[in-house]
Scaffold this active site. Sequence first.
Site, PDB file in Angstrom:
ATOM      1  N   TYR A 142       1.780   0.303  -0.248  1.00 52.08           N
ATOM      2  CA  TYR A 142       2.216  -0.208  -1.699  1.00 52.08           C
ATOM      3  C   TYR A 142       1.756  -1.611  -1.474  1.00 52.08           C
ATOM      4  O   TYR A 142       1.573  -2.336  -2.551  1.00 52.08           O
ATOM      5  CB  TYR A 142       3.866  -0.163  -1.706  1.00 52.08           C
ATOM      6  CG  TYR A 142       4.325   0.961  -2.487  1.00 52.08           C
ATOM      7  CD1 TYR A 142       4.241   2.448  -1.851  1.00 52.08           C
ATOM      8  CD2 TYR A 142       5.381   0.716  -3.504  1.00 52.08           C
ATOM      9  CE1 TYR A 142       4.941   3.262  -2.434  1.00 52.08           C
ATOM     10  CE2 TYR A 142       5.761   1.976  -4.212  1.00 52.08           C
ATOM     11  CZ  TYR A 142       5.617   3.054  -3.590  1.00 52.08           C
ATOM     12  OH  TYR A 142       6.271   4.255  -4.362  1.00 52.08           O
ATOM     13  N   ASP A 221       4.331  16.480   5.512  1.00 53.33           N
ATOM     14  CA  ASP A 221       4.131  17.840   4.936  1.00 53.33           C
ATOM     15  C   ASP A 221       5.157  18.823   5.196  1.00 53.33           C
ATOM     16  O   ASP A 221       5.594  19.749   4.364  1.00 53.33           O
ATOM     17  CB  ASP A 221       2.768  18.408   5.017  1.00 53.33           C
ATOM     18  CG  ASP A 221       2.364  18.226   6.516  1.00 53.33           C
ATOM     19  OD1 ASP A 221       3.047  17.948   7.335  1.00 53.33           O
ATOM     20  OD2 ASP A 221       0.979  18.847   6.747  1.00 53.33           O
TER      21      ASP A 221
HETATM   22  C1  IPM Z   1      10.987   3.953  -6.946  1.00 54.08           C
HETATM   23  C2  IPM Z   1      10.042   3.893  -8.059  1.00 54.08           C
HETATM   24  C3  IPM Z   1       9.228   2.830  -7.772  1.00 54.08           C
HETATM   25  C4  IPM Z   1       8.459   3.026  -6.506  1.00 54.08           C
HETATM   26  C5  IPM Z   1       8.232   2.280  -8.889  1.00 54.08           C
HETATM   27  C6  IPM Z   1       8.668   2.375 -10.090  1.00 54.08           C
HETATM   28  C7  IPM Z   1       7.223   1.444  -8.327  1.00 54.08           C
HETATM   29  O1  IPM Z   1       9.340   5.229  -8.090  1.00 54.08           O
HETATM   30  O2  IPM Z   1      11.832   3.236  -6.731  1.00 54.08           O
HETATM   31  O3  IPM Z   1      11.175   4.984  -6.363  1.00 54.08           O
HETATM   32  O4  IPM Z   1       7.445   3.519  -6.206  1.00 54.08           O
HETATM   33  O5  IPM Z   1       9.229   2.226  -5.150  1.00 54.08           O
END
Ligand code: IPM
Length: 372
Positions: A142, A221
Amino acid sequence: MKLNIALLPGDGIGPDVVEQAVKSLQAVGEAFGHSFHFEEAPVGAAAIDETGDPLPEATLAVCKRSDAVLFGAIGDPKYDNDPKAKVRPEQGLLKLRKSLGLFTNIRPIKAFPTLIEKSPLKKDIISGTDFTIYRELTGGIYFGEKKLSEDGSTASDLCEYSESEIERIAHLAFKAARSRRKKLTLVDKANVLETSRLWRRVVGSIGESYPDVELDFLFVDNAAMQIILNPGQFDVILTENMFGDIISDEGSVIGGSIGLLASASVGSDIGMFEPIHGSYPQAKGKDIANPVASILSAAMLLEHFNLQEEADAVKLAVEKSLERGVVTPDLDKESTYGTVKVGDFIADYILHNDDSTQINRENIEFGQSTII
Ligand code: IPM
Ligand code: MN
């Protein structure tokens, strides 16, 4: 207790559900003599529309001067379908997590006894399920470097983790397991990914100081399959950011609706509490979104401040609403209750805790809702 709570309703159904969570908190304040002060600020697409920035400085400042943040949802289709969009609502949430140092996201997955028939999974598989996912929230793919070649034909996202990022969440997960059924499962992809091998090494060595906790490892998985085949085997699941995102949505099927699942993000002084569901834009303002995930997130907020009795009162009120069929259409297609009525019922139950006066049972049986 006095608490300053930042309200970040965000996009889609976020405002619909946060409003109901606030009602529940106000009911708790009144019933237990606490004073909760709320300050609202924009985030996500709502904030881009207002300021051009998905997390305006002023919103971050509101969060930083609060004791906790109650978050709604984020995301808007107008950005999802535009691969060229430079600014995206989700960036607001990611930056908020990073800026507040919220490196651990806690997502409890439970089969509510009253809803066991609603899950698409078989009753005997899911009954008794009770596990919690500890998802790393401020690292991994991320947040790693993102690249797109000039001609747009090649892209990459870097997945990076350091020992210290793994250690700090691992300790929280081991402690959680210690206070539960003493089992911790690390979900990774160590047969392929270097980062996963680092997770195994670090978590394995931390495990030596928690000899009372049984530690095991599962490839993601296989974990995805086991969560559906035999969810009862899990107690605490620890995993990195992306895997945690995916398996927690999967886990929500066990409860019968993603609209039930709450989460707490912790790591620094300020905690953030939010449903795991998305912004469900099609339902925005239609009074059909399930407010329970947001209300249970508020219960997690109360637990965070050791207000256990108060949190239990909220959870009991939620259970009563489920038991009585005071639920939104995601849980019962025939239901005539909307977001607001469910929120009213729960807040009212917190305040009066009275089984007889809240609801006209006969009408419920006939599917004609009246909250009196
Ligand atoms: C979550 C959501 C977020 C994430 C998105 C909206 C960025 O899916 O909080 O699970 O991927 O963390
Ligand atoms: Mn998600």
